[in-house]
Design a protein around this motif. Structure first.
Motif, PDB file in Angstrom:
ATOM      1  N   GLU A 125       0.816  -1.221   0.000  1.00 53.67           N
ATOM      2  CA  GLU A 125       0.000   0.000   0.000  1.00 53.67           C
ATOM      3  C   GLU A 125       0.847   1.267   0.000  1.00 53.67           C
ATOM      4  O   GLU A 125       0.328   2.362   0.128  1.00 53.67           O
ATOM      5  CB  GLU A 125      -0.942   0.015   1.192  1.00 53.67           C
ATOM      6  CG  GLU A 125      -0.261   0.253   2.538  1.00 53.67           C
ATOM      7  CD  GLU A 125      -1.250   0.572   3.655  1.00 53.67           C
ATOM      8  OE1 GLU A 125      -0.910   1.385   4.527  1.00 53.67           O
ATOM      9  OE2 GLU A 125      -2.343  -0.007   3.666  1.00 53.67           O
ATOM     10  N   ASN A 153      -2.403   7.942  -0.050  1.00 54.72           N
ATOM     11  CA  ASN A 153      -2.630   6.521  -0.333  1.00 54.72           C
ATOM     12  C   ASN A 153      -4.022   6.078   0.076  1.00 54.72           C
ATOM     13  O   ASN A 153      -4.697   5.352  -0.639  1.00 54.72           O
ATOM     14  CB  ASN A 153      -1.591   5.662   0.402  1.00 54.72           C
ATOM     15  CG  ASN A 153      -0.219   5.801  -0.197  1.00 54.72           C
ATOM     16  OD1 ASN A 153      -0.086   6.068  -1.382  1.00 54.72           O
ATOM     17  ND2 ASN A 153       0.805   5.648   0.616  1.00 54.72           N
ATOM     18  N   ASN A 193      -6.775   7.300  -2.323  1.00 50.98           N
ATOM     19  CA  ASN A 193      -6.616   6.952  -3.738  1.00 50.98           C
ATOM     20  C   ASN A 193      -6.211   8.141  -4.599  1.00 50.98           C
ATOM     21  O   ASN A 193      -6.779   8.387  -5.671  1.00 50.98           O
ATOM     22  CB  ASN A 193      -7.921   6.335  -4.284  1.00 50.98           C
ATOM     23  CG  ASN A 193      -8.280   5.053  -3.582  1.00 50.98           C
ATOM     24  OD1 ASN A 193      -7.430   4.197  -3.378  1.00 50.98           O
ATOM     25  ND2 ASN A 193      -9.541   4.928  -3.195  1.00 50.98           N
TER      26      ASN A 193
END
Length: 217
Positions: free
Chosen positions: A50, A188, A191
């Motif tokens: 991620e 993160n 998005n």
């Protein structure tokens, strides 16, 4: 001052990414058996997958980030402790035999099997952890996912209402920075990218966001 990397080079005669990852797994959870070591490996993998806090998708970069996995900090006092730990750990062939294949998979960006931590990116030992280092547990989106051995695992999960709001509007929202957050982590989890956030917030310094600050996302 001596670092664990220096000690590894001293005792193993080399230092490379697989050794760094295997050492992290062994020294963090070698005493907890294969389940504990697999769990720590998955936390490293989840962070890289991620791009946790914007620190990169390379698991070694995640591991070596200051004040994340404390063994990799430099010590004025305590280097002898790590030397002793390494000497003891080196004698436990079974731990290294299990950790190195995991390290190889991590380096390749894969990790086979089911994640026993259920997506965790944090873990701590409640009996030994310094409370000052557990700021993530106070984050309003923190969720505890699993307890494995002596470690408690957890992650950050967007609240359903926040997800629904972003999905419905498709527009910029005003986001309030929470304690311990970085711009990379905010990007993160929403998005987007740091560059996109900066473009919507003229004059924003990516390295100097503060708790309670409001930014457009």
């Amino acid at each position: 001052m001596i670092s664990l990397k220096d000690l590894l080079n001293e005792q193993f005669g080399r230092i490379d990414s697989e050794l760094i990852l295997a050492t992290t797994i062994v020294l963090e959870a070698g005493g907890e058996g294969s389940n504990g070591m697999l769990a720590v490996a998955h936390v490293i993998h989840n962070r890289a997958k991620e791009n946790h806090n914007g620190w990169g998708t390379n698991p070694v970069k995640q591991v070596l980030r200051p004040y994340q996995f404390s063994m990799w900090n430099d010590y004025n006092a305590g280097s002898e402790k790590w030397g002793d730990v390494l000497k003891r750990a080196k004698a436990r062939d079974g731990q290294w035999a299990y950790a190195f294949p995991l390290a190889k998979q991590l380096r390749a960006g894969i990790l086979s099997g089911v994640d026993p931590t259920k997506g965790a990116v944090f873990y701590y030992n409640p009996t030994t952890a310094n409370k000052d280092s557990l700021g993530f547990t106070k984050h309003p989106d923190y969720v505890q996912t699993k307890t494995i051995g002596q470690h408690v695992f957890g992650t950050l999960v967007d609240k359903p209402a926040d997800k629904e709001k972003k999905a419905k509007t498709g527009k910029s929202i005003l986001y309030t920075v929470k304690p311990g957050e970085t711009l990379g982590g905010i990007a993160n989890r929403n998005n987007t990218t740091i560059a996109n956030i900066v473009s919507k917030n003229p004059g924003l310094d990516p390295g100097k966001i503060r708790d309670g600050q409001q930014i457009k996302i």
